[in-house]
Design an enzyme around this catalytic site. Sequence first.
Site, mmCIF file in Angstrom:
data_model
loop_
_atom_site.group_PDB
_atom_site.id
_atom_site.type_symbol
_atom_site.label_atom_id
_atom_site.label_comp_id
_atom_site.label_asym_id
_atom_site.label_seq_id
_atom_site.Cartn_x
_atom_site.Cartn_y
_atom_site.Cartn_z
ATOM 1 N N ASP A 214 0.891 -1.252 -0.011
ATOM 2 C CA ASP A 214 -0.131 -0.155 -0.032
ATOM 3 C C ASP A 214 0.847 1.265 0.095
ATOM 4 O O ASP A 214 1.943 1.244 0.782
ATOM 5 C CB ASP A 214 -0.924 -0.088 1.258
ATOM 6 C CG ASP A 214 -1.849 1.170 1.225
ATOM 7 O OD1 ASP A 214 -2.985 1.002 0.733
ATOM 8 O OD2 ASP A 214 -1.570 2.201 1.887
ATOM 9 N N ASN A 222 -2.359 13.094 -4.092
ATOM 10 C CA ASN A 222 -3.403 13.450 -4.931
ATOM 11 C C ASN A 222 -3.842 14.909 -4.724
ATOM 12 O O ASN A 222 -4.060 16.000 -5.363
ATOM 13 C CB ASN A 222 -4.881 12.751 -4.845
ATOM 14 C CG ASN A 222 -4.680 11.295 -5.724
ATOM 15 O OD1 ASN A 222 -3.898 11.213 -6.736
ATOM 16 N ND2 ASN A 222 -5.462 10.293 -5.231
ATOM 17 N N ASP A 231 -1.950 9.186 -10.706
ATOM 18 C CA ASP A 231 -1.810 8.297 -11.610
ATOM 19 C C ASP A 231 -0.632 8.040 -12.068
ATOM 20 O O ASP A 231 -0.304 6.708 -12.304
ATOM 21 C CB ASP A 231 -2.973 8.635 -12.900
ATOM 22 C CG ASP A 231 -4.479 8.646 -12.328
ATOM 23 O OD1 ASP A 231 -4.596 7.999 -11.111
ATOM 24 O OD2 ASP A 231 -5.203 9.185 -13.100
ATOM 25 N N GLU A 257 -4.677 2.436 -4.078
ATOM 26 C CA GLU A 257 -3.403 2.505 -4.045
ATOM 27 C C GLU A 257 -2.846 1.103 -3.501
ATOM 28 O O GLU A 257 -1.835 1.098 -2.940
ATOM 29 C CB GLU A 257 -2.906 3.546 -3.441
ATOM 30 C CG GLU A 257 -3.287 3.569 -1.837
ATOM 31 C CD GLU A 257 -4.809 4.243 -1.487
ATOM 32 O OE1 GLU A 257 -4.945 4.686 -0.479
ATOM 33 O OE2 GLU A 257 -5.504 4.347 -2.578
#
Length: 335
Positions: A214, A222, A231, A257
Site C-alpha cells: 500500500d 492527490n 495516476d 493504491e
Amino acid sequence: MNIDNRAEIIEEVDIFEEYRDRSRVYLDAFLSIVLLPFILINLKSGELVFSFLLFLLFVQTLVNTISYIYKKIYIFPTLSTFSVGIILLIVGIANIGIHVTYWAYPLLIIYHFYTPRVIVKYSIPIIITGLALVTYMYHGQTLALRFLATLFLMYFFTSIMIKVIVEQQSKLNALAVRDPLTGAFNRNYMESSFRTAIDRAHRGNGTASLVYLDIDHFKSINDDYGHHAGDRVLIEMVSMVKNRIRKVDEIYRSGGEEFIILLADTGLKGALSFARNLREQIENHRFYSEIKVTVSMGVVEYEKSQDMEQWIKLADMQLYNAKNHGRNCVMPLVG
C-alpha cells in the site's frame, strides 16, 4: 509469469477455437446432406472420378457428424476434408467446367475460419495460384485472371475482417483481466491465479507468498499534486515492480493504491528479502514531479490449511500492522 508475458499469452489465444469445435459438426452435417444429390447427379453423368471424390468427402463429413454427436470427437481432421475439397475443385475445373470454380469461394472461406492464421497466411495464396493455373490450362487466360483476381480479393477482405475481430477480442480480453490504468492484473483475474497457486501447493509442488503493498499517504499526493500526478505514481510504481519480479510472478491491483504481488515457489524468507529490497528502491526513487513515495507491506507465505480468503486476509492484516508501526516498513507473518 509477469504482466507483459501473461498478456501476450492472453492475446495470442486462438479466439475461434471454441467456435470451430462447436460449429464444425453443423458444417459436416450440412455437407453430408448436400453432397448426396451431387454424387448421384455426377454418377449419372458418367463423371466417375468426380463422383468418387464427392463420395469420399461425403463419408468424411458423415462420419465426423456421427462421431461428434456420440463421442464429441472428430475422426477426420479439417486438413483431410479440405484436401479432398481442393482435389475436387481441380478435377472439376479440368473435366466438368468453369462453373465448378463457384465452390472455391465458400471452400476457402471455410478453410480460413477453421485453420490457424499462421498456416492460412502462406497456404491460401499458394492454393489460389494453383487453382488459377489449372483454370488457365483448361479454360484460357481471361477466365483464369478473373478467377485469380476475385479469389485474392475475397482472401484479402476475409483476412482483414478476421484480423479486426481478433484485435477487438484481444482488447476485450485485456480489459477483462487487467487494470486499465496501471497494467496490473485486476482482482477478478487474481482470484483464478491464487487458486492455481493453492492447487499447486496442495499437490506438493512448492509454495507461494503474497506481498500486500500500500502506498503511504497516497491521498496527500492527490491533494498536493493532483490526480494526474497520483495516476503517474501508480503507473511508475507498477512498472518498477514488473522490472523486479520474475516471469512466474504476478502483480494485481486490489484497490485504489493497494497492490498484491504473488511470488510463486517462494517461501517467507525469499519473499521478505524481495519486499525489503523493493521498499528501499521505492523510497529512493523520485517519481513524477520529483514526488517522494514510501510503501508499507505485509508478507505471508501460504500454508496448506488456508483457503484463498484467509491467505489474502492474513497478508492484509500484516499490511495493517506495518502501517501501525509507522509505515514505510515490511511486516512478515512469522509462524
